[in-house]
Design a protein around this motif. Structure first.
Motif, PDB file in Angstrom:
ATOM      1  N   ARG A 350       0.819  -1.223   0.000  1.00 37.64           N
ATOM      2  CA  ARG A 350       0.000   0.000   0.000  1.00 37.64           C
ATOM      3  C   ARG A 350       0.847   1.265   0.000  1.00 37.64           C
ATOM      4  N   ARG A 351       2.052   1.187   0.519  1.00 43.33           N
ATOM      5  CA  ARG A 351       2.893   2.389   0.581  1.00 43.33           C
ATOM      6  C   ARG A 351       3.338   2.822  -0.806  1.00 43.33           C
ATOM      7  N   ARG A 352       3.417   1.889  -1.740  1.00 40.92           N
ATOM      8  CA  ARG A 352       3.889   2.208  -3.085  1.00 40.92           C
ATOM      9  C   ARG A 352       2.771   2.219  -4.125  1.00 40.92           C
ATOM     10  N   LEU A 353       1.665   1.562  -3.824  1.00 44.36           N
ATOM     11  CA  LEU A 353       0.551   1.527  -4.763  1.00 44.36           C
ATOM     12  C   LEU A 353      -0.259   2.812  -4.632  1.00 44.36           C
ATOM     13  N   LYS A 354      -0.245   3.650  -5.671  1.00 41.00           N
ATOM     14  CA  LYS A 354      -0.871   4.961  -5.597  1.00 41.00           C
ATOM     15  C   LYS A 354      -2.258   5.005  -6.230  1.00 41.00           C
ATOM     16  N   ALA A 355      -2.489   4.181  -7.253  1.00 43.37           N
ATOM     17  CA  ALA A 355      -3.783   4.201  -7.940  1.00 43.37           C
ATOM     18  C   ALA A 355      -3.905   2.941  -8.782  1.00 43.37           C
ATOM     19  N   VAL A 356      -5.132   2.667  -9.222  1.00 41.84           N
ATOM     20  CA  VAL A 356      -5.403   1.517 -10.084  1.00 41.84           C
ATOM     21  C   VAL A 356      -6.218   1.996 -11.278  1.00 41.84           C
ATOM     22  N   VAL A 357      -5.842   1.535 -12.468  1.00 42.35           N
ATOM     23  CA  VAL A 357      -6.575   1.847 -13.697  1.00 42.35           C
ATOM     24  C   VAL A 357      -6.960   0.522 -14.348  1.00 42.35           C
ATOM     25  N   LEU A 358      -8.256   0.343 -14.609  1.00 39.91           N
ATOM     26  CA  LEU A 358      -8.762  -0.920 -15.145  1.00 39.91           C
ATOM     27  C   LEU A 358      -9.391  -0.719 -16.521  1.00 39.91           C
ATOM     28  N   GLU A 359      -9.214  -1.695 -17.379  1.00 38.11           N
ATOM     29  CA  GLU A 359      -9.906  -1.662 -18.666  1.00 38.11           C
ATOM     30  C   GLU A 359     -11.378  -1.995 -18.478  1.00 38.11           C
ATOM     31  N   GLU A 360     -11.691  -2.736 -17.419  1.00 37.83           N
ATOM     32  CA  GLU A 360     -13.078  -3.071 -17.116  1.00 37.83           C
ATOM     33  C   GLU A 360     -13.432  -2.419 -15.788  1.00 37.83           C
ATOM     34  N   GLY A 361     -14.056  -3.154 -14.869  1.00 33.98           N
ATOM     35  CA  GLY A 361     -14.369  -2.610 -13.551  1.00 33.98           C
ATOM     36  C   GLY A 361     -15.773  -2.043 -13.466  1.00 33.98           C
ATOM     37  N   SER A 362     -16.349  -2.123 -12.260  1.00 33.17           N
ATOM     38  CA  SER A 362     -17.682  -1.570 -12.025  1.00 33.17           C
ATOM     39  C   SER A 362     -17.756  -1.049 -10.599  1.00 33.17           C
ATOM     40  N   LEU A 363     -18.798  -0.275 -10.318  1.00 30.77           N
ATOM     41  CA  LEU A 363     -18.947   0.343  -9.009  1.00 30.77           C
ATOM     42  C   LEU A 363     -19.134  -0.675  -7.900  1.00 30.77           C
ATOM     43  N   THR A 364     -19.704  -1.831  -8.242  1.00 33.61           N
ATOM     44  CA  THR A 364     -19.998  -2.825  -7.213  1.00 33.61           C
ATOM     45  C   THR A 364     -19.048  -4.011  -7.248  1.00 33.61           C
ATOM     46  N   ALA A 365     -18.020  -3.977  -8.101  1.00 29.63           N
ATOM     47  CA  ALA A 365     -17.063  -5.077  -8.157  1.00 29.63           C
ATOM     48  C   ALA A 365     -16.338  -5.197  -6.819  1.00 29.63           C
ATOM     49  N   HIS A 366     -15.956  -6.412  -6.465  1.00 34.16           N
ATOM     50  CA  HIS A 366     -15.292  -6.644  -5.191  1.00 34.16           C
ATOM     51  C   HIS A 366     -14.023  -5.811  -5.054  1.00 34.16           C
ATOM     52  N   VAL A 367     -13.263  -5.702  -6.130  1.00 32.32           N
ATOM     53  CA  VAL A 367     -12.006  -4.971  -6.052  1.00 32.32           C
ATOM     54  C   VAL A 367     -12.258  -3.486  -5.785  1.00 32.32           C
ATOM     55  N   THR A 368     -13.358  -2.951  -6.274  1.00 31.06           N
ATOM     56  CA  THR A 368     -13.696  -1.549  -6.026  1.00 31.06           C
ATOM     57  C   THR A 368     -13.996  -1.331  -4.550  1.00 31.06           C
ATOM     58  N   ILE A 369     -14.722  -2.251  -3.962  1.00 28.51           N
ATOM     59  CA  ILE A 369     -15.072  -2.143  -2.545  1.00 28.51           C
ATOM     60  C   ILE A 369     -13.811  -2.180  -1.684  1.00 28.51           C
ATOM     61  N   VAL A 370     -12.918  -3.101  -1.999  1.00 32.18           N
ATOM     62  CA  VAL A 370     -11.686  -3.230  -1.216  1.00 32.18           C
ATOM     63  C   VAL A 370     -10.775  -2.024  -1.429  1.00 32.18           C
ATOM     64  N   ALA A 371     -10.669  -1.555  -2.672  1.00 25.22           N
ATOM     65  CA  ALA A 371      -9.827  -0.387  -2.960  1.00 25.22           C
ATOM     66  C   ALA A 371     -10.327   0.845  -2.219  1.00 25.22           C
ATOM     67  N   ARG A 372     -11.639   0.984  -2.134  1.00 22.18           N
ATOM     68  CA  ARG A 372     -12.200   2.122  -1.402  1.00 22.18           C
ATOM     69  C   ARG A 372     -11.810   2.046   0.069  1.00 22.18           C
ATOM     70  N   ALA A 373     -11.863   0.830   0.615  1.00 27.41           N
ATOM     71  CA  ALA A 373     -11.457   0.662   2.007  1.00 27.41           C
ATOM     72  C   ALA A 373      -9.970   0.946   2.196  1.00 27.41           C
ATOM     73  N   MET A 374      -9.163   0.637   1.184  1.00 24.59           N
ATOM     74  CA  MET A 374      -7.718   0.876   1.244  1.00 24.59           C
ATOM     75  C   MET A 374      -7.367   2.338   1.000  1.00 24.59           C
ATOM     76  N   GLY A 375      -8.320   3.099   0.452  1.00 22.53           N
ATOM     77  CA  GLY A 375      -8.030   4.486   0.125  1.00 22.53           C
ATOM     78  C   GLY A 375      -7.213   4.651  -1.135  1.00 22.53           C
ATOM     79  N   VAL A 376      -7.349   3.703  -2.068  1.00 20.50           N
ATOM     80  CA  VAL A 376      -6.600   3.750  -3.326  1.00 20.50           C
ATOM     81  C   VAL A 376      -7.525   4.226  -4.445  1.00 20.50           C
ATOM     82  N   PRO A 377      -7.224   5.345  -5.114  1.00 27.35           N
ATOM     83  CA  PRO A 377      -8.075   5.812  -6.218  1.00 27.35           C
ATOM     84  C   PRO A 377      -8.146   4.773  -7.336  1.00 27.35           C
ATOM     85  N   VAL A 378      -9.333   4.620  -7.919  1.00 23.54           N
ATOM     86  CA  VAL A 378      -9.522   3.653  -8.995  1.00 23.54           C
ATOM     87  C   VAL A 378     -10.364   4.278 -10.103  1.00 23.54           C
TER      88      VAL A 378
END
Length: 754
Positions: A350-378
């Motif tokens: 988490r100290r080095r991961l600044k953001a995530v950019v996805l070709e797919e992805g949705s508002l309710t995807a599991h990774v979005t929920i976890v990223a929001r909890a981690m505070g990582v922009p997606v």
């Protein structure tokens, strides 16, 4: 063509290296190459166009006027040759002049030739030229002829780039191509800058010509075997894909992985003289070309699946099967991926991961929920980001706007830094009030708690000055696990969270799975409904799968030994559901207390997410200790607007009089019954919306950790009695634009709403 595609290609490849290895000028070598190709393919014309100074220049020809060499130039997108290079597609025309992109160049003398076939010369996923053949007779070229051209073009690209016959061929993909702005879907807010890191780095084919076809074929066979084993393992245990798509994706992958036609095409490419990697890439290029000809969106999506599987096969055959997380992040990273699972995201530092950019992805995807909890922009739905960005490119990510910049210019980067600095300044201001109470100017005490789902999230309490955890999503543990978490694993997590929180309260929401949160290891809970958010999920599922809920109840009860346990039940539609859930919990409490000390006290709460429950509050309120309002689900149900659908994102507003009136009624009933109300959801985490909630009588919030500072700043600058008076007036005679009116009021009264 008198010879087969494999034989023709192999004959040409045998001669290409000899030609390029000989001494002589680059022009002499190109002249020999077109003669060689024309003779081997029985072609009247063979021409090579190379990208120089931003245009495609006729660099060598057999059959056209030699005087046109280095004279005829076509811009990218201009003429047949420009179209091929610009779109990286194949053209196969019986009558070249009939194509709308045809551009006549009289100096070439090509009017004598009718048929035309051309393929892009691609080096490191970028077109650097075009290889074309022509005949006088009007005819379409056979499939085997086109395949031979593609094979030759692939090897030719390596030789051309090695001899530096084109502009920038020696540079890596993306370098020097200039700044590019891209837009996508806002998934997790925030701003970040870093360097592009691919979750699964693409394999660049360095060697194209093989010396031992049998060895290359054996490598492909072994790679296919390993890939098929991986897919079979996914079906048994691993989390894969996005919510609601697991089975469909796996079935599609299986179909392609066991497709003998795909294997046969790769072997044919190997027969022509290519290495295993080059053969896979050659077939992949052909697939990309065909995708351009497909209009059916479903078929195109399946082609994307094949592309993804081809990349996986390429990584296996080359021995590069790890992810960027496994190799470690060397510096600040903007992670780029087609998609991610939550467990994969949690592998990153988490100290080095600044953001995530996805070709797919949705508002309710599991990774979005976890990223929001981690505070990582997606940012999601960024089309073709995997080909636009290159490993190491500078990237600016604005998750607030859903945009990013690849390879920014200095002025753009400077402007972005200024905006980030302003954001950091605001964070410093929020940090200054971290230890101060969230009290309005006229003395109203509010509570600001945080939403969490991971053990590490408890650490944010000290960092943000939050009053506790108002919503601990217990399903996160289920989403990131490869198998159903047992009672011991759940106990360990809950005890860890309670220990980290200390004296501050923690409210555990019982597991909310099912619906759009399908789990790969529980196939029987999949909901195939058109709107799974309103399907068999949360408490509805738990009351039927009582063993699941009993195990969780016992883990929570034992973890809270000697403390206060606060538990709430989600997705309640009618009071009887709450009664059944509480009875199940109390039975487990009795079982535990017969054997060991249980919690010193248990508080039971209900989540109001389903509008029908609001009509039964008089029956429910006497039985509960607190009420939590889940504004995310509640709002979409009230407005019949799926919050996961970006087309509906702006169709409803949390500051609509309808939602504010609804919530005011709930708050008044709960207040009369002496039951505290808390808003758990994004609405409470936005300063302007939180101000309006205070205006209707709600002063308890559970929000994201990042929202605590902005909301506290708003609270401390607000006169609660004044906003209550104003909101009452507005709800009596609602304005056309409630948001604007409230925003203007806040500005006039010095309320910090951002």
């Amino acid at each position: 063509m008198p010879l087969s595609a494999a034989t023709s290609a192999r004959e040409i490849l045998t001669g290409l290296h000899d030609v390029m290895a000989k001494r002589g000028s680059a022009q002499a070598k190109l002249d020999h190459v077109v003669d060689l190709i024309a003779e081997a393919m029985g072609s009247e014309v063979c021409s090579i166009y190379l990208l120089r100074a931003g245009a495609l220049e006729l660099s060598a020809t057999k059959g056209l006027n030699k005087s046109a060499v280095h004279v005829t130039r076509l811009a990218l997108g201009q003429g047949l040759v420009g179209t091929i290079a610009n779109e990286e597609r194949i053209l196969n025309l019986a009558e070249a002049s009939s194509h709308p992109a045809f551009a006549y160049r009289p100096e070439t003398g090509e009017e004598a030739f009718h048929s035309f076939a051309g393929v892009p010369i691609i080096f490191r996923e970028r077109a650097i030229g075009v290889l074309a053949v022509q005949h006088a007779e009007p005819r379409a070229y056979a499939e085997v002829e086109i395949e031979a051209l593609q094979t030759v073009a692939m090897v030719l690209s390596e030789l051309i780039a090695g001899a530096r016959l084109v502009d920038g061929a020696e540079r890596r993909r993306g370098q020097g191509e200039g700044m590019i702005r891209l837009a996508g879907l806002k998934l997790v807010a925030g701003m970040a800058r870093g360097h592009a890191v691919f979750h699964q780095p693409r394999v660049v084919v360095e060697h194209t010509v093989s010396e031992d076809p049998e060895l290359e074929r054996a490598r492909v066979v072994a790679a296919f075997r390993k890939m098929r084993e991986q897919i079979e393992q996914w079906t048994r245990e691993a989390e894969f894909g996005t919510a609601g798509e697991h089975q469909e994706i796996l079935e599609t992958y299986k179909m392609f992985a066991y497709d003998e036609g795909w294997v046969r095409r790769i072997n044919t490419a190997i027969d022509s003289g290519l290495t295993a990697e080059a053969a896979i890439e050659r077939v992949q290029q052909r697939t990309r070309a065909r995708m351009l000809e497909i209009d059916d969106p479903l078929l195109k999506e399946r082609m994307h699946d094949l592309e993804d599987l081809s990349n996986r096969l390429m990584r296996i055959v080359s021995g590069r099967i790890g992810t960027a997380a496994q190799s470690g992040l060397a510096r600040d990273a903007v992670l780029i991926a087609r998609n991610l699972g939550p467990a994969e995201l949690l592998e990153y530092d988490r100290r080095r991961l600044k953001a995530v950019v996805l070709e797919e992805g949705s508002l309710t995807a599991h990774v979005t929920i976890v990223a929001r909890a981690m505070g990582v922009p997606v940012i999601g739905r960024v089309k073709d980001i995997g080909h636009i960005a290159a490993e190491g490119d500078a990237v600016l990510v604005d998750g607030n706007q859903g945009s990013l910049v690849v390879r920014p210019t200095r002025p753009i980067a400077s402007s972005f830094d200024n905006r980030m600095a302003m954001s950091q300044k605001r964070r410093a201001e929020y940090a200054a009030i971290r230890g101060l109470p969230a009290v309005t100017r006229d003395g109203l005490q509010t509570t600001l708690m945080v939403n969490a789902g991971l053990a590490e999230d408890a650490a944010t309490l000290d960092a943000t000055g939050a009053d506790g955890i108002g919503l601990f999503r217990t399903e996160f543990q289920f989403l990131v696990s490869a198998a159903l978490p047992g009672r011991d694993a759940q106990f360990k997590l809950y005890r860890q969270v309670l220990d980290a929180a200390g004296e501050r309260p923690v409210v555990f929401r019982t597991v909310d799975i099912g619906g759009d949160k399908a789990l790969p290891y529980l196939n029987d809970i999949r909901d195939e409904a058109e709107n799974p958010a309103m399907g068999w999920r949360a408490l509805r599922l738990s009351l039927e799968r009582t063993a699941l809920m009993k195990a969780q109840a016992r883990a929570l009860i034992e973890a809270a030994e000697g403390r206060t346990l606060r538990v709430m039940f989600p997705m309640i539609s009618e009071p009887w559901e709450y009664e059944e859930a509480r009875a199940l919990f109390e039975a487990q409490v009795e079982w535990v207390r017969e054997r060991r000390q249980g919690p010193s006290r248990i508080e039971y709460g209900a989540m109001l997410e389903v509008p029908s429950l609001a009509e039964m509050l008089d029956q429910l309120l006497p039985r509960i200790d607190f009420l939590s309002i889940g504004t995310n689900d509640l709002t979409q149900f009230l407005f019949a607007a799926d919050r996961a659908d970006p087309r509906l994102a702006l169709r409803y507003d949390w500051l609509s009089p309808a939602i504010l009136r609804f919530l005011r009624r709930v708050a008044r009933e709960a207040s009369a019954a002496g039951v505290p109300v808390r808003v758990c959801g994004e609405m409470g985490g936005r300063p302007l919306e939180a101000m309006a909630l205070i205006g209707i009588g709600i002063s308890n919030f559970s929000i994201t950790p990042a929202a605590v500072g902005p909301v506290k700043a708003m609270v401390r600058s607000l006169d609660a009695s004044a906003i209550r008076t104003k909101v009452e007036q507005l709800l009596a005679r609602p304005p056309r634009d409630m948001r604007k009116v409230l925003g203007d009021w806040a500005k006039r009264h010095g309320v910090a709403v951002g």
